[in-house]
Write a protein that holds these residues in place. Structure first.
Motif, PDB file in Angstrom:
ATOM      1  N   PRO A 255       0.769  -1.131   0.271  1.00  0.00           N
ATOM      2  CA  PRO A 255      -0.053  -0.459   0.072  1.00  0.00           C
ATOM      3  C   PRO A 255       1.287   1.456   0.319  1.00  0.00           C
ATOM      4  CG  PRO A 255      -0.384  -1.446   1.785  1.00  0.00           C
ATOM      5  CD  PRO A 255       0.537  -2.277   1.609  1.00  0.00           C
ATOM      6  N   THR A 256       0.542   2.390  -0.902  1.00  0.00           N
ATOM      7  CA  THR A 256       1.295   3.222  -0.447  1.00  0.00           C
ATOM      8  C   THR A 256       0.185   5.143  -0.197  1.00  0.00           C
ATOM      9  OG1 THR A 256       2.281   2.079  -2.893  1.00  0.00           O
ATOM     10  CG2 THR A 256       2.243   4.919  -2.269  1.00  0.00           C
ATOM     11  N   VAL A 257       1.453   5.035   0.673  1.00  0.00           N
ATOM     12  CA  VAL A 257       0.678   6.565   1.105  1.00  0.00           C
ATOM     13  C   VAL A 257       1.478   7.823   0.580  1.00  0.00           C
ATOM     14  CG1 VAL A 257       0.813   7.547   3.701  1.00  0.00           C
ATOM     15  CG2 VAL A 257       0.453   4.744   3.162  1.00  0.00           C
ATOM     16  N   LEU A 258       0.742   8.617   0.497  1.00  0.00           N
ATOM     17  CA  LEU A 258       1.626  10.436   0.237  1.00  0.00           C
ATOM     18  C   LEU A 258       1.673  10.806   1.764  1.00  0.00           C
ATOM     19  CD1 LEU A 258       3.040  12.291  -1.214  1.00  0.00           C
ATOM     20  CD2 LEU A 258       0.504  12.456  -2.658  1.00  0.00           C
ATOM     21  N   LEU A 259       2.999  11.334   2.200  1.00  0.00           N
ATOM     22  CA  LEU A 259       2.880  11.810   3.034  1.00  0.00           C
ATOM     23  C   LEU A 259       3.642  13.498   2.722  1.00  0.00           C
ATOM     24  CD1 LEU A 259       2.118  13.111   6.080  1.00  0.00           C
ATOM     25  CD2 LEU A 259       5.528  11.870   6.664  1.00  0.00           C
TER      26      LEU A 259
ATOM     27  N   VAL B  95       1.440   9.332  -9.557  1.00  0.00           N
ATOM     28  CA  VAL B  95       0.770   7.977  -9.540  1.00  0.00           C
ATOM     29  C   VAL B  95      -0.032   8.145  -8.724  1.00  0.00           C
ATOM     30  CG1 VAL B  95       1.968   5.939  -8.358  1.00  0.00           C
ATOM     31  CG2 VAL B  95       3.105   6.672  -9.866  1.00  0.00           C
ATOM     32  N   PRO B  96      -1.505   7.770  -8.880  1.00  0.00           N
ATOM     33  CA  PRO B  96      -2.267   7.780  -7.360  1.00  0.00           C
ATOM     34  C   PRO B  96      -1.887   7.197  -5.587  1.00  0.00           C
ATOM     35  CG  PRO B  96      -3.493   7.764  -9.603  1.00  0.00           C
ATOM     36  CD  PRO B  96      -1.858   7.290  -9.471  1.00  0.00           C
ATOM     37  N   PRO B  97      -2.170   7.329  -5.037  1.00  0.00           N
ATOM     38  CA  PRO B  97      -1.825   6.772  -3.991  1.00  0.00           C
ATOM     39  C   PRO B  97      -2.647   6.403  -2.893  1.00  0.00           C
ATOM     40  CG  PRO B  97      -2.066   8.790  -3.104  1.00  0.00           C
ATOM     41  CD  PRO B  97      -1.608   9.030  -4.245  1.00  0.00           C
TER      42      PRO B  97
ATOM     43  N   ALA C 108     -11.116  11.792  -5.846  1.00  0.00           N
ATOM     44  CA  ALA C 108     -12.366  11.479  -4.702  1.00  0.00           C
ATOM     45  C   ALA C 108     -12.664  10.633  -4.438  1.00  0.00           C
ATOM     46  CB  ALA C 108     -13.371  12.148  -5.593  1.00  0.00           C
ATOM     47  N   ASP C 109     -12.016   9.276  -4.423  1.00  0.00           N
ATOM     48  CA  ASP C 109     -11.790   8.074  -3.742  1.00  0.00           C
ATOM     49  C   ASP C 109     -10.762   8.203  -2.586  1.00  0.00           C
ATOM     50  OD1 ASP C 109     -14.560   7.395  -4.357  1.00  0.00           O
ATOM     51  OD2 ASP C 109     -14.036   6.027  -5.751  1.00  0.00           O
ATOM     52  N   ILE C 110      -9.540   8.774  -3.271  1.00  0.00           N
ATOM     53  CA  ILE C 110      -8.031   8.564  -2.290  1.00  0.00           C
ATOM     54  C   ILE C 110      -8.612   8.515  -1.271  1.00  0.00           C
ATOM     55  CG2 ILE C 110      -6.006   9.071  -1.927  1.00  0.00           C
ATOM     56  CD1 ILE C 110      -5.711   8.917  -5.333  1.00  0.00           C
ATOM     57  N   PRO C 111      -8.741   7.700   0.550  1.00  0.00           N
ATOM     58  CA  PRO C 111      -8.743   8.456   1.626  1.00  0.00           C
ATOM     59  C   PRO C 111      -8.034   9.386   2.203  1.00  0.00           C
ATOM     60  CG  PRO C 111      -8.802   6.382   1.496  1.00  0.00           C
ATOM     61  CD  PRO C 111      -8.773   6.614   0.222  1.00  0.00           C
TER      62      PRO C 111
END
Length: 229
Positions: free
Chosen positions: A6-10, A48-50, A78-81
């Motif tokens: 899983p990829t997280v953008l911080l 690249v959408p996380p 819109a669906d990215i938490p």
């Protein structure tokens, strides 16, 4: 090739906070990408959408609130938490963050352990939405596998939290869920979230369900909670 993790953008402009969270997120087995400002964050999401975004409110060039607003207004993102981080502790600030589309709101200074729990919950809920068969209630159809909601032949745009709320209500239509029960089912039992957060997301869910002119299917039971039908 995209990582299987899983990829997280911080998105955090404070270096010390960015390094601390990056270390702990990677220790959780997550792939972490970082942005120091809002403009870079939007460019990275476009490339690249996380799977999830941790977004600081106060940043140079473009605020977290504006980044959140732009991402939630686009169909492809819109669906990215989004978990919003802020030093603002006032209730109105939290509501404003949630109204902009954020799926969770964490006030600084925060416990890294609690933030990680919120990250796990958002990722778990997103993944678990792909494991069930389609459900129906009156003219509403919810397809967990495709993450789609259709009402009266019109596809509705729901954020991840509103989608999970509707999924919970549709699993037991007619049952009254208290705010605490909805918090446990949608946000997770190991996370503290103010019960008023439920009201904000219920309001957003109602608005989405009625955007094509249908009646309000959610019933408010005074002193108890909410039910579908």
């Amino acid at each position: 090739m995209r990582s299987l993790k899983p990829t997280v953008l911080l998105v955090e402009d404070e270096r010390a906070q960015r390094e601390l969270l990056t270390y702990n997120l990677r220790a959780e087995g997550l792939e972490v990408h970082c942005a120091e400002n809002g403009e870079d964050a939007l460019l990275m999401v476009a490339e690249v959408p996380p799977d999830l975004i941790i977004l600081d409110w106060m940043m140079p060039l473009l605020s977290g609130i504006e980044v959140c607003r732009q991402l939630k207004s686009r169909d492809e993102t819109a669906d990215i938490p989004i978990i919003m981080l802020s030093a603002r502790s006032e209730d109105l600030d939290a509501v404003r963050g949630l109204d902009t589309g954020a799926d969770d709101y964490v006030v600084k200074p925060y416990s890294v352990r609690e933030l990680l729990a919120r990250v796990r919950t958002q990722l778990r809920r997103t993944c678990s939405a792909t494991t069930s068969a389609a459900m129906r209630f009156e003219d509403i159809t919810l397809d967990p596998e495709r993450h789609r909601v259709i009402r009266a032949d019109q596809e509705l745009k729901l954020g991840p939290t509103e989608f999970r709320l509707l999924l919970t209500l549709m699993e037991r239509s007619g049952r009254v869920f208290s705010r605490e029960q909805l918090l446990d089912r949608v946000w997770g039992q190991d996370i503290y979230v103010d019960t008023r957060t439920v009201d904000v997301h219920i309001g957003r869910l109602r608005k989405a369900l009625m955007q094509c002119g249908g009646s309000d299917p959610i019933r408010t039971v005074r002193g108890s909670g909410y039910a579908l039908g």
